[in-house]
Design a protein around this motif. Structure first.
Motif, PDB file in Angstrom:
ATOM      1  N   THR A 259      -4.530  -4.949  -1.925  1.00 36.68           N
ATOM      2  CA  THR A 259      -4.370  -3.859  -0.955  1.00 36.68           C
ATOM      3  C   THR A 259      -5.439  -2.780  -1.061  1.00 36.68           C
ATOM      4  O   THR A 259      -5.148  -1.600  -1.099  1.00 36.68           O
TER       5      THR A 259
ATOM      6  N   TRP B  10     -14.121  -5.954   0.876  1.00 35.69           N
ATOM      7  CA  TRP B  10     -14.196  -7.284   1.471  1.00 35.69           C
ATOM      8  C   TRP B  10     -15.521  -7.967   1.164  1.00 35.69           C
ATOM      9  O   TRP B  10     -15.732  -9.122   1.519  1.00 35.69           O
TER      10      TRP B  10
ATOM     11  N   ASN C 267      -1.195  -8.659  -4.274  1.00 38.38           N
ATOM     12  CA  ASN C 267      -2.113  -8.364  -3.175  1.00 38.38           C
ATOM     13  C   ASN C 267      -2.878  -7.090  -3.527  1.00 38.38           C
ATOM     14  O   ASN C 267      -2.271  -6.046  -3.695  1.00 38.38           O
TER      15      ASN C 267
ATOM     16  N   LEU D 164      -8.740   6.951  -4.777  1.00 39.06           N
ATOM     17  CA  LEU D 164      -7.633   7.303  -3.881  1.00 39.06           C
ATOM     18  C   LEU D 164      -6.432   7.962  -4.578  1.00 39.06           C
ATOM     19  O   LEU D 164      -5.944   8.989  -4.098  1.00 39.06           O
ATOM     20  N   PRO D 165      -5.937   7.433  -5.695  1.00 43.41           N
ATOM     21  CA  PRO D 165      -4.770   8.062  -6.328  1.00 43.41           C
ATOM     22  C   PRO D 165      -5.001   9.540  -6.662  1.00 43.41           C
ATOM     23  O   PRO D 165      -4.063  10.339  -6.622  1.00 43.41           O
TER      24      PRO D 165
ATOM     25  N   PHE E 283      -0.273  -4.754  -7.546  1.00 42.07           N
ATOM     26  CA  PHE E 283       0.465  -5.910  -7.034  1.00 42.07           C
ATOM     27  C   PHE E 283      -0.433  -7.133  -6.956  1.00 42.07           C
ATOM     28  O   PHE E 283      -1.649  -7.043  -7.121  1.00 42.07           O
TER      29      PHE E 283
ATOM     30  N   TRP F  83     -16.390  -1.273   9.728  1.00 45.72           N
ATOM     31  CA  TRP F  83     -15.723  -2.034   8.671  1.00 45.72           C
ATOM     32  C   TRP F  83     -14.771  -3.085   9.235  1.00 45.72           C
ATOM     33  O   TRP F  83     -14.438  -4.049   8.549  1.00 45.72           O
TER      34      TRP F  83
ATOM     35  N   LEU G 259      -8.279  -0.588   0.636  1.00 44.63           N
ATOM     36  CA  LEU G 259      -8.461  -0.140   2.013  1.00 44.63           C
ATOM     37  C   LEU G 259      -9.870  -0.512   2.476  1.00 44.63           C
ATOM     38  O   LEU G 259     -10.853  -0.094   1.872  1.00 44.63           O
ATOM     39  N   PRO G 260      -9.986  -1.298   3.545  1.00 46.51           N
ATOM     40  CA  PRO G 260     -11.293  -1.869   3.891  1.00 46.51           C
ATOM     41  C   PRO G 260     -12.317  -0.855   4.394  1.00 46.51           C
ATOM     42  O   PRO G 260     -13.498  -1.160   4.420  1.00 46.51           O
ATOM     43  N   TRP G 261     -11.870   0.340   4.796  1.00 44.58           N
ATOM     44  CA  TRP G 261     -12.835   1.304   5.320  1.00 44.58           C
ATOM     45  C   TRP G 261     -13.400   2.186   4.213  1.00 44.58           C
ATOM     46  O   TRP G 261     -14.240   3.038   4.462  1.00 44.58           O
ATOM     47  N   ARG G 262     -12.919   2.003   2.975  1.00 42.28           N
ATOM     48  CA  ARG G 262     -13.454   2.772   1.857  1.00 42.28           C
ATOM     49  C   ARG G 262     -14.248   1.843   0.947  1.00 42.28           C
ATOM     50  O   ARG G 262     -13.884   0.679   0.796  1.00 42.28           O
TER      51      ARG G 262
ATOM     52  N   GLU H 139      -6.454  11.647  -4.915  1.00 43.80           N
ATOM     53  CA  GLU H 139      -6.245  12.479  -3.734  1.00 43.80           C
ATOM     54  C   GLU H 139      -4.755  12.692  -3.484  1.00 43.80           C
ATOM     55  O   GLU H 139      -4.367  13.490  -2.635  1.00 43.80           O
TER      56      GLU H 139
ATOM     57  N   ARG I 125      -8.022   1.168  -9.978  1.00 46.34           N
ATOM     58  CA  ARG I 125      -7.306   2.144  -9.154  1.00 46.34           C
ATOM     59  C   ARG I 125      -5.973   2.532  -9.799  1.00 46.34           C
ATOM     60  O   ARG I 125      -5.562   3.690  -9.752  1.00 46.34           O
TER      61      ARG I 125
ATOM     62  N   THR J  63       0.842  -1.193   0.000  1.00 46.76           N
ATOM     63  CA  THR J  63       0.000   0.000   0.000  1.00 46.76           C
ATOM     64  C   THR J  63       0.876   1.241   0.000  1.00 46.76           C
ATOM     65  O   THR J  63       0.639   2.201  -0.724  1.00 46.76           O
TER      66      THR J  63
ATOM     67  N   PHE K 256     -18.140  -2.616  -0.321  1.00 41.40           N
ATOM     68  CA  PHE K 256     -16.827  -2.575   0.295  1.00 41.40           C
ATOM     69  C   PHE K 256     -15.956  -3.689  -0.291  1.00 41.40           C
ATOM     70  O   PHE K 256     -16.486  -4.729  -0.700  1.00 41.40           O
TER      71      PHE K 256
ATOM     72  N   LEU L 238       3.012   7.349  -6.431  1.00 43.59           N
ATOM     73  CA  LEU L 238       2.166   8.422  -6.964  1.00 43.59           C
ATOM     74  C   LEU L 238       2.626   9.787  -6.471  1.00 43.59           C
ATOM     75  O   LEU L 238       2.029  10.799  -6.792  1.00 43.59           O
TER      76      LEU L 238
END
Lengths: 273, 262
Positions: free
Chosen positions: B86, B140, B84, B99-100, B82, A265, B88-91, B102, B154, A167, B138, A174
């Motif tokens: 990755t 997950w 994985n 995200l990028p 990648f 979450w 983010l579980p809260w988004r 931002e 992403r 991550t 989400f 970026l």
């Protein structure tokens, strides 16, 4: 004993619709608490304990009713010092946790200091606080703060220190600055750890404030219990303990509720239903 | 044709002067719009190559040039994905994809005012990878394959000129993997983005790439460069042609040899 009642209730539940309609999991905390009090009462009766050694629950509840006014006042005082100390611990713990989690060097430097500080029994600090601030509310608030901020710091720092390297790579490629990674990933990620630690911290805060009130204060449940003890009013001592337990459970439940609200979450299995 | 990525005689050593030499004398070029695959024995420095091109590592000797500029800091014209995902579980998935924006300098100041436009773009990408309507879920709540699709979105949302993929399909089952090969193939055809794919899967490399670079065992360098002759657009059936299998076989032999030498 509980296993026997369980099988008995199951057998009845099949037969009677009323028993089947009761949610036994929800009722269990209340039933078990009642069972504890009943057991306690029976024990006191069976052993013929004098109330100055172990008062029966009926005796304790009578004391609560009798001394309701001072109990109420002192309970509020203890709740006040505890939540004040806890609030400071939340703010300071979050800040120090973020600070420590920010860089590996700060983490390495401060961690041993924190552990050393945490190993000091906080009751030993109360006399120093009394020298600085006099007896009363301030040392109680500060003791509650000192004892409860450590778990918050450790949890927040752990949340920050365990960001997945992939991550971080994706974001750094970026052009993300350290601040971006902290705000977008680190802090949200450490929130479940933070809210989880509040449950531990609030119960510790009660330990801190009561210890300080017992040693150096004219108010609060700690003070009330120590003066009741010197007058051999043992039912009142137990009444104080009971009030502390009630306050502790209430605050813990509040923290657990906040945790669920804020970081739903992180509790996926229950949300996916 | 101009080179988008050019790596010249690069040495990269980890952990000081006596540390491990990850790549040595690495030289490769990738043209604009090209689909390049990098294969090699495990531990040959493929991930190092990823980090060199994206500017996460700066080489001790040699030059890395991306988009006409020497790489001395992270280059924001690159998207990465990648193995994985990755997320983010809260988004939500959509917020993850945004995200990028931002982060990247030229988007982050426009994001708030032009939110609608960006959300539309994200939803277009979701549709391309077959995730229409899943933006509000989400991560997950999605399967592994769906998460990896969102991960691709992403990586592409900020319109990178170069997409770096590090074994993105390694953890998926064979059928999902083939589906996503087609997704990547179509994305490459539609968006004209340059792609560098690091992989262990030789069939994946031959199916997707224009050029395949074979790396040696550590310290890694390019042993051989192959042009893949099959016409585009390629269908999954191409994998059952004998020429395809011959190429996979030949690559397999080269990597087996590279392993033995190490």
């Amino acid at each position: 004993m509980s296993a026997m009642t369980d099988t008995a209730t199951q057998a009845k539940a099949a037969a009677k619709p009323l028993m089947a309609r009761i949610n036994w999991v929800k009722a269990a905390p209340w039933l078990y608490t009642l069972a504890l009090f009943a057991l306690w009462e029976l024990l006191v009766m069976a052993l013929d304990m004098p109330p100055t050694i172990l008062p029966a629950p009926s005796n304790v509840f009578a004391a609560i009713a009798k001394y309701w006014s001072p109990i109420w006042k002192n309970s509020l005082q203890t709740l006040y010092t505890t939540t004040m100390g806890f609030a400071i611990a939340v703010v300071a713990g979050l800040a120090i946790g973020l600070f420590i989690g920010w860089s590996k060097t700060i983490y390495a430097g401060l961690y041993p200091l924190m552990i050393g500080f945490n190993a000091i029994p906080k009751v030993a600090l109360v006399p120093i606080l009394v020298i600085w601030f006099g007896i009363g509310t301030v040392p109680a608030v500060l003791t509650a703060f000192l004892i409860s901020f450590f778990p918050i710091v450790v949890n927040v720092a752990t949340g920050l220190a365990t960001i997945e390297p992939e991550t971080e790579d994706v974001l750094r490629a970026l052009g993300a600055k350290k601040m971006d990674i902290m705000l977008k990933v680190g802090i949200p990620r450490s929130m479940p750890y933070f809210f989880g630690s509040l449950k531990v911290a609030i119960t510790l805060a009660f330990v801190g404030s009561v210890v300080s009130e017992t040693v150096a204060s004219n108010y609060g449940l700690g003070n009330m219990m120590s003066s009741a003890q010197s007058q051999f009013n043992v039912p009142l001592v137990f009444a104080g303990l009971l009030m502390l337990a009630v306050e502790g459970i209430a605050m813990y439940a509040l923290m657990a509720w906040i945790e669920r609200r804020m970081t739903g979450w992180a509790h996926r299995s229950t949300m996916a239903q | 044709m101009s080179h988008l990525v050019s790596i010249d005689n690069v040495d990269m050593r980890y952990g000081g002067a006596s540390g491990t030499l990850a790549v040595s004398g690495l030289t490769m070029r990738v043209d604009k719009g090209e689909f390049a695959a990098v294969v090699g024995p495990s531990g040959c420095g493929k991930s190092t190559l990823m980090k060199l091109v994206t500017g996460l590592h700066i080489p001790q000797t040699g030059v890395v040039i991306v988009g006409g500029q020497q790489v001395t800091k992270p280059v924001s014209i690159v998207g990465m994905a990648f193995q994985n995902p990755t997320m983010l579980p809260w988004r939500t998935t959509l917020e993850n994809i945004l995200l990028p924006l931002e982060i990247v300098e030229r988007h982050r100041h426009r994001l708030r005012a032009h939110k609608r436009e960006y959300v539309e773009k994200a939803e277009q990408l979701l549709e391309i990878v077959g995730l229409r309507g899943f933006g509000s879920k989400f991560p997950w709540q999605l399967s592994g394959g769906m998460q990896q699709r969102a991960n691709l979105c992403r990586a592409l949302i900020h319109e990178p000129e170069l997409l770096m993929l590090d074994e993105p399909f390694g953890a998926l089952d064979a059928f999902t993997r083939e589906e996503l090969w087609c997704v990547i193939r179509d994305l490459h055809a539609a968006q004209g983005v340059t792609i560098i794919l690091v992989t262990h899967d030789l069939r994946e490399a031959v199916f997707l790439a224009d050029t395949i670079f074979v790396m040696s065992a550590r310290p890694g360098r390019i042993l051989k460069e192959h042009r893949v002759p099959f016409e585009r657009p390629r269908d999954l059936d191409v994998m059952y042609q004998s020429a395809f299998n011959d190429m996979v076989h030949a690559l397999h032999g080269e990597i087996a040899k590279a392993r033995v030498v190490a």
